[in-house]
Design a protein around this motif. Structure first.
Motif, PDB file in Angstrom:
ATOM      1  N   UNK A 187      32.891  42.823  57.567  1.00  0.00           N
ATOM      2  CA  UNK A 187      30.813  42.155  56.918  1.00  0.00           C
ATOM      3  C   UNK A 187      30.137  43.672  57.122  1.00  0.00           C
ATOM      4  N   UNK A 188      30.906  44.449  57.409  1.00  0.00           N
ATOM      5  CA  UNK A 188      30.082  45.178  57.492  1.00  0.00           C
ATOM      6  C   UNK A 188      30.469  46.414  55.957  1.00  0.00           C
ATOM      7  N   UNK A 189      31.911  46.195  55.714  1.00  0.00           N
ATOM      8  CA  UNK A 189      32.475  46.594  54.073  1.00  0.00           C
ATOM      9  C   UNK A 189      31.979  46.062  53.569  1.00  0.00           C
ATOM     10  N   UNK A 190      31.532  44.552  53.508  1.00  0.00           N
ATOM     11  CA  UNK A 190      31.559  43.897  52.298  1.00  0.00           C
ATOM     12  C   UNK A 190      32.753  42.464  51.843  1.00  0.00           C
ATOM     13  N   UNK A 191      33.341  42.498  53.049  1.00  0.00           N
ATOM     14  CA  UNK A 191      34.474  41.424  53.277  1.00  0.00           C
ATOM     15  C   UNK A 191      34.330  40.243  53.531  1.00  0.00           C
ATOM     16  N   UNK A 192      34.126  38.968  52.889  1.00  0.00           N
ATOM     17  CA  UNK A 192      34.114  37.603  53.852  1.00  0.00           C
ATOM     18  C   UNK A 192      35.830  37.629  55.003  1.00  0.00           C
ATOM     19  N   UNK A 193      35.540  36.893  55.755  1.00  0.00           N
ATOM     20  CA  UNK A 193      36.354  36.994  56.106  1.00  0.00           C
ATOM     21  C   UNK A 193      36.288  35.839  57.328  1.00  0.00           C
ATOM     22  N   UNK A 213      23.178  52.000  52.355  1.00  0.00           N
ATOM     23  CA  UNK A 213      21.913  51.996  53.319  1.00  0.00           C
ATOM     24  C   UNK A 213      22.581  51.504  54.533  1.00  0.00           C
ATOM     25  N   UNK A 214      22.519  52.114  55.361  1.00  0.00           N
ATOM     26  CA  UNK A 214      23.117  51.721  56.573  1.00  0.00           C
ATOM     27  C   UNK A 214      22.523  50.075  57.036  1.00  0.00           C
ATOM     28  N   UNK A 215      23.387  48.899  57.211  1.00  0.00           N
ATOM     29  CA  UNK A 215      22.745  47.517  57.931  1.00  0.00           C
ATOM     30  C   UNK A 215      22.554  48.164  58.917  1.00  0.00           C
ATOM     31  N   UNK A 216      21.522  47.146  60.139  1.00  0.00           N
ATOM     32  CA  UNK A 216      21.142  47.344  61.145  1.00  0.00           C
ATOM     33  C   UNK A 216      22.381  46.441  62.229  1.00  0.00           C
ATOM     34  N   UNK A 217      22.758  45.876  62.969  1.00  0.00           N
ATOM     35  CA  UNK A 217      23.494  45.060  63.813  1.00  0.00           C
ATOM     36  C   UNK A 217      23.562  43.946  63.765  1.00  0.00           C
ATOM     37  N   UNK A 218      21.692  43.630  63.853  1.00  0.00           N
ATOM     38  CA  UNK A 218      21.157  42.967  63.718  1.00  0.00           C
ATOM     39  C   UNK A 218      21.297  41.813  62.485  1.00  0.00           C
ATOM     40  N   UNK A 219      21.020  42.479  60.971  1.00  0.00           N
ATOM     41  CA  UNK A 219      21.645  42.482  59.990  1.00  0.00           C
ATOM     42  C   UNK A 219      22.524  41.317  59.723  1.00  0.00           C
ATOM     43  N   UNK A 220      24.573  42.419  60.286  1.00  0.00           N
ATOM     44  CA  UNK A 220      25.653  41.797  60.346  1.00  0.00           C
ATOM     45  C   UNK A 220      25.515  40.088  60.829  1.00  0.00           C
ATOM     46  N   UNK A 221      24.757  40.904  61.538  1.00  0.00           N
ATOM     47  CA  UNK A 221      25.411  38.641  62.953  1.00  0.00           C
ATOM     48  C   UNK A 221      24.740  37.707  62.109  1.00  0.00           C
ATOM     49  N   UNK A 222      23.834  38.262  61.354  1.00  0.00           N
ATOM     50  CA  UNK A 222      23.084  37.365  60.427  1.00  0.00           C
ATOM     51  C   UNK A 222      23.573  37.001  59.329  1.00  0.00           C
ATOM     52  N   UNK A 223      24.620  37.990  58.569  1.00  0.00           N
ATOM     53  CA  UNK A 223      24.680  37.497  57.317  1.00  0.00           C
ATOM     54  C   UNK A 223      26.266  37.471  57.233  1.00  0.00           C
ATOM     55  N   UNK A 224      26.498  37.864  58.597  1.00  0.00           N
ATOM     56  CA  UNK A 224      28.042  36.778  59.046  1.00  0.00           C
ATOM     57  C   UNK A 224      28.571  34.941  58.489  1.00  0.00           C
ATOM     58  N   UNK A 225      29.208  35.048  58.007  1.00  0.00           N
ATOM     59  CA  UNK A 225      29.760  33.266  58.238  1.00  0.00           C
ATOM     60  C   UNK A 225      31.340  33.273  58.443  1.00  0.00           C
TER      61      UNK A 225
END
Length: 225
Positions: free
Chosen positions: A159-165, A1-13
C-alpha cells in the motif's frame, strides 16, 4: 509526501482486479523485507515467500485450474476457518461475501456466478505477481500469529508503494497441489497466497469496503479515568 501509518491502515483494502502493469522486482523485495521486520516470538521469523510472475505464475494457475476441473478434493491439512463457524462469525462472512457479489452484480441465487468469482482466487485475480506463503509444519500455533503480523507488514508495504494486494486464504484448499507443483521442501505447509499488482481503479470489486467492528465490541478498558 510521507503518509501516516493511520492513513495506510485506512486506505488499504483487498484488491481483486489489476491492470496489466508489471511490478518491479525491487518493489516486491521491499515488501518482503518489510514482512520480515514483523515481530516474532524468540525471533523465529516463521514463513517463506515464494514469488512468481510471468510464465511460472501462469503454469501454477493452469495447474490449479486443472485441479478444479478434475474435482481434486480440497485439502483439510490446514483449516483456515473454525469448524463449525459460530453464528456471529458466519454473519460477518456472509456480509463480506454479499458486499462483493453485489458490487459485481452477482445475485444471491446466482450460484454459477459466485463459483466463477471464487475460482478467480486460483488465478491470483490475474495479478502480475502471485506469492505462495508457507510455514514449517513443525511450528506451533503461535507462529501462525507471527506469520499473520508478517503478512500485514507485507500488505502495508504494498500500500505504501502504491500497489494493490490481497491475501488468498483459499489457496490452502489446494495446498498439496501447489506444494507438488513448486516442488517445495517436505517440511513446508502452504498457508495462503498473495496477489500483487497495480489496482484497476475502474473495477467494481475494488470499490466496496467491508465493515469493521466498533471499538466497544472487541475492547475493554480497566484502570482508566
Amino acid at each position: 509526501m510521507t503518509r501516516s501509518f493511520e492513513s495506510l491502515l485506512q486506505s488499504r483494502r483487498s484488491t481483486r482486479a489489476f491492470t496489466t502493469d508489471p511490478v518491479p522486482r525491487a518493489a516486491i523485495e521491499r515488501m518482503c523485507r518489510a514482512a520480515r521486520r514483523a515481530p516474532s516470538g524468540a525471533n523465529l521469523q516463521p514463513g517463506q515467500f515464494h514469488v512468481l510472475s510471468g510464465a511460472p505464475l501462469d503454469r501454477l494457475v493452469t495447474t490449479l485450474h486443472h485441479a478444479q476441473d478434475n474435482g481434486t478434493p480440497a485439502s483439510t491439512e490446514y483449516s483456515y476457518f473454525p469448524t463449525p463457524m459460530p453464528p456471529e462469525l458466519k454473519a460477518r462472512q456472509r456480509a463480506a461475501g454479499y458486499a462483493l457479489y453485489q458490487a459485481l452484480g452477482i445475485g444471491r441465487r446466482d450460484v454459477a456466478g459466485r463459483r466463477a468469482q471464487f475460482a478467480r482466487n486460483y488465478a491470483f485475480f490475474d495479478a502480475p505477481v502471485g506469492i505462495v506463503v508457507t510455514i514449517r509444519r513443525d511450528m506451533g500455533k503461535g507462529c501462525f500469529m507471527d506469520l499473520g503480523m508478517s503478512l500485514m507488514s507485507f500488505l502495508l508495504s504494498a500500500e505504501d508503494q502504491g500497489f494493490g494486494a490481497t491475501g488468498i486464504g483459499a489457496l490452502a484448499s489446494y495446498g498439496p497441489v501447489v506444494h507438488s507443483h513448486l516442488n517445495l521442501p517436505d517440511n513446508e505447509l502452504v498457508v495462503c497466497g498473495i496477489a500483487v499488482g497495480v489496482a484497476d481503479a475502474s473495477a467494481p470489486e475494488n470499490q466496496f469496503r467491508t465493515e469493521r467492528a466498533p471499538l466497544e465490541e472487541f475492547t475493554t478498558f480497566n484502570g482508566f479515568d
